[in-house]
Write an enzyme that holds these catalytic residues in place. Structure first.
Site, mmCIF file in Angstrom:
data_model
loop_
_atom_site.group_PDB
_atom_site.id
_atom_site.type_symbol
_atom_site.label_atom_id
_atom_site.label_comp_id
_atom_site.label_asym_id
_atom_site.label_seq_id
_atom_site.Cartn_x
_atom_site.Cartn_y
_atom_site.Cartn_z
ATOM 1 N N PRO A 65 33.637 44.926 42.923
ATOM 2 C CG PRO A 65 35.861 44.694 42.315
ATOM 3 C CD PRO A 65 34.807 45.728 42.516
ATOM 4 C CG ASN A 66 35.358 39.468 43.920
ATOM 5 O OD1 ASN A 66 34.912 38.648 43.108
ATOM 6 N ND2 ASN A 66 36.559 39.976 43.813
ATOM 7 N NE ARG A 92 35.417 38.616 48.585
ATOM 8 C CZ ARG A 92 35.743 39.885 48.509
ATOM 9 N NH1 ARG A 92 34.844 40.823 48.726
ATOM 10 N NH2 ARG A 92 36.950 40.238 48.208
ATOM 11 C CE1 TYR A 137 36.429 41.697 52.893
ATOM 12 C CE2 TYR A 137 36.672 39.520 51.906
ATOM 13 C CZ TYR A 137 37.137 40.814 52.101
ATOM 14 O OH TYR A 137 38.300 41.227 51.497
ATOM 15 C CB ALA A 180 40.184 44.343 44.610
ATOM 16 N NE ARG A 213 41.943 41.600 54.781
ATOM 17 C CZ ARG A 213 41.107 41.388 53.751
ATOM 18 N NH1 ARG A 213 40.189 42.300 53.453
ATOM 19 N NH2 ARG A 213 41.178 40.275 53.060
ATOM 20 C CG HIS A 238 37.307 49.432 52.768
ATOM 21 N ND1 HIS A 238 37.382 48.891 51.513
ATOM 22 C CD2 HIS A 238 37.756 50.707 52.660
ATOM 23 C CE1 HIS A 238 37.864 49.790 50.678
ATOM 24 N NE2 HIS A 238 38.093 50.913 51.345
ATOM 25 C CG ASN A 270 33.310 47.905 49.895
ATOM 26 O OD1 ASN A 270 34.435 47.973 49.399
ATOM 27 N ND2 ASN A 270 32.973 46.976 50.781
ATOM 28 C CD GLU A 328 37.468 53.976 49.661
ATOM 29 O OE1 GLU A 328 37.592 54.891 48.808
ATOM 30 O OE2 GLU A 328 38.373 53.163 49.933
HETATM 31 C C1 DQA Z 1 37.004 45.282 50.985
HETATM 32 C C2 DQA Z 1 38.515 45.230 51.204
HETATM 33 C C3 DQA Z 1 39.260 45.056 49.897
HETATM 34 O O1 DQA Z 1 40.661 44.972 50.144
HETATM 35 C C4 DQA Z 1 38.831 43.784 49.210
HETATM 36 O O2 DQA Z 1 39.457 43.663 47.956
HETATM 37 C C5 DQA Z 1 37.343 43.680 49.086
HETATM 38 C C6 DQA Z 1 36.505 44.086 50.211
HETATM 39 C C7 DQA Z 1 36.229 45.347 52.311
HETATM 40 O O3 DQA Z 1 35.050 45.663 52.277
HETATM 41 O O4 DQA Z 1 36.790 45.046 53.375
HETATM 42 O O5 DQA Z 1 36.827 43.192 48.087
HETATM 43 O O6 DQA Z 1 36.696 46.466 50.249
#
Ligand code: DQA
Length: 158
Positions: A13-14, A21, A26, A84, A116, A109, A81, A107
């Site tokens: 998501p996102n 964003r 990011y 959240a 954080r 990020h 990735n 995985e």
């Molecule tokens: C993320 C880190 C997560 O905590 C966050 O919710 C994201 C992006 C990252 O790529 O740093 O959506 O996965």
């Protein structure tokens, strides 16, 4: 030597909003920019590299996509990735566990989740990952390809 690799790149998501964003966290690159860079790196690493990209904001769609890999066994590796969902999705953890360790999962990020908010320090999906790369921005995804390459080399030497 045959060196074809098919890699699934999953984004949660996102992540479709990358570039728009919270750019301070990011970065300014879009998911397409990252895909482009990954394709270049994959082509350097493997003769016949195929990267398949899938992004969804829906937990069940990601679960289903991983489940399809369990059934079809058609990928050599997964770069994921979970956004959240990383912090609380037992459904995604179970889907990854269903791979039974047969497909390496890296995985990734973009941000260093450990530096954080406290709730980001708890990682659920990581428990079923082969390894995790966090904090290098878009380079986390490139490093994940390199990590897969290391695993493939190690496996072929066994
Ligand atoms: C993320 C880190 C997560 O905590 C966050 O919710 C994201 C992006 C990252 O790529 O740093 O959506 O996965």
């Amino acid at each position: 030597m045959e060196n074809n690799k098919t890699i699934l790149v999953l984004n949660g998501p996102n992540l479709q909003l990358l570039g728009k964003r919270e750019v301070g966290i990011y970065g300014v690159e879009t998911l397409d920019d990252i895909a482009e860079k990954m394709r270049k790196r994959a082509a350097e690493l493997w003769d016949g590299a195929e990267l398949v990209f899938f992004q969804s904001c829906v937990e069940g769609e990601l679960v289903k996509r991983i489940g399809d890999v369990v059934i079809e066994r058609n990928f050599d590796g997964i770069i994921f990735n979970p956004g959240a969902y990383s912090h609380y999705s037992i459904a995604l953890l179970d889907a990854l566990k269903a791979l039974g360790g047969k497909v390496p999962v890296i995985e990734v990020h973009l941000s260093n989740v450990h530096a954080r908010e406290d709730f980001r320090k708890h990682l659920v999906t990581t428990q079923a990952a082969t390894g995790v790369i966090a904090g290098f921005g878009s380079a986390s995804y490139i490093l994940a390809l390199d990590a897969l390459d290391e695993l493939f080399k190690k496996k072929s030497n066994l």
